[in-house]
Design an enzyme around this catalytic site. Sequence first.
Site, PDB file in Angstrom:
ATOM      1  N   CYS A  55     -13.525   2.164   8.726  1.00  0.00           N
ATOM      2  CA  CYS A  55     -12.932   2.996   9.771  1.00  0.00           C
ATOM      3  C   CYS A  55     -13.791   2.906  11.035  1.00  0.00           C
ATOM      4  O   CYS A  55     -14.972   2.550  10.971  1.00  0.00           O
ATOM      5  CB  CYS A  55     -12.844   4.445   9.308  1.00  0.00           C
ATOM      6  SG  CYS A  55     -11.545   4.753   8.073  1.00  0.00           S
ATOM      7  N   CYS A 102     -15.513   5.937   4.733  1.00  0.00           N
ATOM      8  CA  CYS A 102     -15.072   4.536   4.672  1.00  0.00           C
ATOM      9  C   CYS A 102     -15.823   3.696   5.701  1.00  0.00           C
ATOM     10  O   CYS A 102     -15.810   4.021   6.897  1.00  0.00           O
ATOM     11  CB  CYS A 102     -13.567   4.456   4.923  1.00  0.00           C
ATOM     12  SG  CYS A 102     -12.956   2.760   5.035  1.00  0.00           S
ATOM     13  N   GLN A 114      -9.965 -10.688   3.578  1.00  0.00           N
ATOM     14  CA  GLN A 114     -11.210 -11.445   3.666  1.00  0.00           C
ATOM     15  C   GLN A 114     -10.923 -12.884   4.072  1.00  0.00           C
ATOM     16  O   GLN A 114      -9.793 -13.370   3.944  1.00  0.00           O
ATOM     17  CB  GLN A 114     -11.947 -11.419   2.319  1.00  0.00           C
ATOM     18  CG  GLN A 114     -12.326 -10.023   1.858  1.00  0.00           C
ATOM     19  CD  GLN A 114     -13.104 -10.047   0.563  1.00  0.00           C
ATOM     20  OE1 GLN A 114     -14.219 -10.552   0.503  1.00  0.00           O
ATOM     21  NE2 GLN A 114     -12.514  -9.491  -0.486  1.00  0.00           N
ATOM     22  N   HIS A 124      -9.281   0.992   2.684  1.00  0.00           N
ATOM     23  CA  HIS A 124      -8.835   0.690   4.040  1.00  0.00           C
ATOM     24  C   HIS A 124      -8.093  -0.648   4.068  1.00  0.00           C
ATOM     25  O   HIS A 124      -8.517  -1.602   3.402  1.00  0.00           O
ATOM     26  CB  HIS A 124     -10.050   0.623   4.969  1.00  0.00           C
ATOM     27  CG  HIS A 124      -9.713   0.684   6.420  1.00  0.00           C
ATOM     28  ND1 HIS A 124      -9.883   1.817   7.173  1.00  0.00           N
ATOM     29  CD2 HIS A 124      -9.204  -0.250   7.256  1.00  0.00           C
ATOM     30  CE1 HIS A 124      -9.504   1.578   8.416  1.00  0.00           C
ATOM     31  NE2 HIS A 124      -9.082   0.322   8.487  1.00  0.00           N
ATOM     32  N   ASN A 178      -6.520  -8.791  -0.884  1.00  0.00           N
ATOM     33  CA  ASN A 178      -6.337  -8.141  -2.182  1.00  0.00           C
ATOM     34  C   ASN A 178      -5.895  -6.710  -1.893  1.00  0.00           C
ATOM     35  O   ASN A 178      -6.577  -6.002  -1.151  1.00  0.00           O
ATOM     36  CB  ASN A 178      -7.645  -8.093  -2.978  1.00  0.00           C
ATOM     37  CG  ASN A 178      -8.185  -9.476  -3.270  1.00  0.00           C
ATOM     38  OD1 ASN A 178      -7.445 -10.419  -3.454  1.00  0.00           O
ATOM     39  ND2 ASN A 178      -9.505  -9.598  -3.293  1.00  0.00           N
ATOM     40  N   HIS A 199      -7.443  -4.106   4.621  1.00  0.00           N
ATOM     41  CA  HIS A 199      -8.303  -5.199   5.065  1.00  0.00           C
ATOM     42  C   HIS A 199      -8.097  -6.417   4.178  1.00  0.00           C
ATOM     43  O   HIS A 199      -7.509  -6.343   3.103  1.00  0.00           O
ATOM     44  CB  HIS A 199      -9.778  -4.785   5.023  1.00  0.00           C
ATOM     45  CG  HIS A 199     -10.344  -4.686   3.634  1.00  0.00           C
ATOM     46  ND1 HIS A 199     -10.005  -3.669   2.761  1.00  0.00           N
ATOM     47  CD2 HIS A 199     -11.215  -5.482   2.957  1.00  0.00           C
ATOM     48  CE1 HIS A 199     -10.642  -3.848   1.606  1.00  0.00           C
ATOM     49  NE2 HIS A 199     -11.389  -4.938   1.706  1.00  0.00           N
ATOM     50  N   HIS A 234      -6.719   4.211   8.435  1.00  0.00           N
ATOM     51  CA  HIS A 234      -7.181   4.125   7.047  1.00  0.00           C
ATOM     52  C   HIS A 234      -6.047   4.238   6.043  1.00  0.00           C
ATOM     53  O   HIS A 234      -6.104   3.631   4.962  1.00  0.00           O
ATOM     54  CB  HIS A 234      -8.215   5.229   6.785  1.00  0.00           C
ATOM     55  CG  HIS A 234      -8.754   5.237   5.391  1.00  0.00           C
ATOM     56  ND1 HIS A 234      -9.825   4.452   4.994  1.00  0.00           N
ATOM     57  CD2 HIS A 234      -8.364   5.934   4.277  1.00  0.00           C
ATOM     58  CE1 HIS A 234     -10.070   4.656   3.711  1.00  0.00           C
ATOM     59  NE2 HIS A 234      -9.202   5.556   3.253  1.00  0.00           N
TER      60      HIS A 234
END
Length: 347
Positions: free
Chosen positions: A73, A70, A171, A167, A156, A169, A116
């Site tokens: 990470c 990933c 934006q 992971h 999302n 996250h 993660h």
Amino acid sequence: MKKTATRLADGRELIYYDARDDAVRDAVDPRPLDPIATRSEIRHDRLLGDDVAIASHRQARTYHPPADQCPLCPSRPGRPSEIPAPDYDVVVFENRFPSLAGDSGRCEVVCFTSDHDASFADLTADQAGLVLDAWTDRTAELAHHPSVEQVFCFENRGKEIGVTLGHPHGQIYGYPFVTPRTRLMLRSLAEHRERTGRNLFDDVVADELADGRRLVLDGEHWTAFVPYAAHWPYEVHLYPKRRVPDLPALDEAARTEFPQIYLELLKRFDRIFGEGEPPTPYVAGWHQAPYRLADRGEFALHLELFTIRRTSGKLKFLAGSESGMNVFINDVPPEAAAERLREVASK
């Protein structure tokens, strides 16, 4: 909060947001990366009056890598990632495969935690508060970016939404124009002001509080409800009770209460469809006033959270009416959705 800015090997900006003032962030990105070359282009649709980003380079972006590869990470010996440090609290960096770049705006990635296998709902209140601090800081900083007109912080979650990295996250998009959705809100806002002399956002919140049937959570400084004309099967709008145009304008009381309210909403979303169901896919995003709006104080900051899952094992697809004519058909009455979200409160 301690903020430390640095650069990745290809020149992209990376920013650490740490809860500890003594955190040291001096790790260097060892990867032999070439400078980023993007081909983002904004094209205007003369019939609809909106804009489309053309970004063919995104076809090469990372797609569902194994967990041990990933890129979000922390870096490990022999396995460098997008984050050079061996641990982190919250990190923001320029997207390697941006939809918007240069004169066409800016795209950033926000990593909520180094864990993660976590989700936003798993964060502590302090961790969620640090994410809010990062969103706020980036909103304020991007105000000085010459090509950014409006900032959208969003997450999302879930493969069903189209997420390509597991992971936790989100934006941040810095658009070089005012988005079509916001323009529609601004039009309705102006028409309501002209017709009634009042603020439309204030009236919407007041009407939902007075009605009560669609309320999900009501705190001292925030209120969450399913909107009267919800587009999605389960959709919640979260408003601060004191109208502000953007995240930097929130007062300390609202900032302090936000993590408890938002984390509870996310936990309820994961309970909608019952025990044993996979995590609920969702989109969550902050609607903020465009930077160069004449009267930004009229706009109301709010977060919209929705899922495309309409019932257990079934998704809401945007077919002919929705995709072709933008006329939504919702299978779940908003009052029923609100009732369900009240039923699944955290124990």
